[in-house]
Design an enzyme around this catalytic site. Sequence first.
Site, PDB file in Angstrom:
ATOM      1  N   GLY A  29     -10.818   6.892   7.675  1.00 42.15           N
ATOM      2  CA  GLY A  29     -11.942   7.706   8.108  1.00 42.15           C
ATOM      3  C   GLY A  29     -13.192   6.952   8.487  1.00 42.15           C
ATOM      4  N   GLY A  79      -8.068   8.233  10.614  1.00 45.77           N
ATOM      5  CA  GLY A  79      -8.349   8.173  12.042  1.00 45.77           C
ATOM      6  C   GLY A  79      -9.411   9.130  12.536  1.00 45.77           C
ATOM      7  N   ASN A 136      -8.631   0.544  10.571  1.00 43.49           N
ATOM      8  CA  ASN A 136      -7.805   0.212  11.722  1.00 43.49           C
ATOM      9  C   ASN A 136      -8.370   0.852  12.978  1.00 43.49           C
ATOM     10  OD1 ASN A 136      -4.189   0.247  12.382  1.00 43.49           O
ATOM     11  ND2 ASN A 136      -5.868  -0.347  13.677  1.00 43.49           N
ATOM     12  N   THR A 137      -8.310   2.185  13.046  1.00 47.51           N
ATOM     13  CA  THR A 137      -8.689   2.889  14.272  1.00 47.51           C
ATOM     14  C   THR A 137     -10.126   2.605  14.689  1.00 47.51           C
ATOM     15  OG1 THR A 137      -7.160   4.655  13.648  1.00 47.51           O
ATOM     16  CG2 THR A 137      -8.735   5.147  15.388  1.00 47.51           C
ATOM     17  N   LYS A 168       0.858  -1.173   0.000  1.00 47.35           N
ATOM     18  CA  LYS A 168       0.000   0.000   0.000  1.00 47.35           C
ATOM     19  C   LYS A 168       0.903   1.234   0.000  1.00 47.35           C
ATOM     20  CE  LYS A 168      -2.989   2.735   2.992  1.00 47.35           C
ATOM     21  NZ  LYS A 168      -3.651   2.832   4.314  1.00 47.35           N
TER      22      LYS A 168
END
Length: 255
Positions: free
Chosen positions: A184, A157, A205-206, A96
């Site tokens: 996001g 995030g 992820n977050t 990525k």
Amino acid sequence: MLKIGNFEFTSRLLLGTGKYPDFDTQKKAVEVSETDILTFTVRRMNIFEPSQPNFLEKLDLEKYTLLPNTAGAKTAEEAVRFAKLAKASGLCDMVKVEVIGCQKTLLPDPVETLKATEELLKEGFTVLPYTSDDVLLARRLEELGAHAIMPGASPIGSGQGIINPLNLSFIIEQSNVPVIVDAGIGSPADAAIAMELGADGVLLNTAVSAAKDPVKMAEAMKLAIEAGRLGFEAGRIPKKRYATASSPVEGLSIG
């Protein structure tokens, strides 16, 4: 199946491995998500400093395809170097590309992203560039030969969800390679909307690692992505201005 270059996956959820409260929680969240792809920042790997702890140590990496990302790179040159280090360390030649151009918003640098993508494609990598929701930039990246396009839903995030569904739909409509919504996403509803728009996958992820219960959120995201994909394939009814009776009235006597 989700096909990216020569790779095939059953899950359309790509899951990040950072910022979990502890390794046990990370392991449980990864397992319940049923993801096939784990992404991580190359700069955090102990290939740079062997004395550092291995933050993937509790995961059975034989079960997953690893997707290193070049987060932290500010130039194409840095991104290419990170990718080559990951490949040389025996990780994955799928990468990525992430080149940040603004430290306040963490938005990607379009010029350096194009440069890095072009160079890594020449080197034989399977390249997934992280980009903004710029429709023309997404087209240029695909024309270069990118194997997937990864437009952000909103800043990394931030948890704001999809702030520009129109542009995202344009990118999906024009693309002949997978579109994976990245950055996001805040809730399962956001992930489901992305998939209903026709995205091929979601990377997050977050939204999982920072949730009050990361394990439950990982499962919720898995189900949302599955539901959103089914909804897209089923084809929703068109929106109408006025009501339409749900029961047929033709042939009935009304008096």
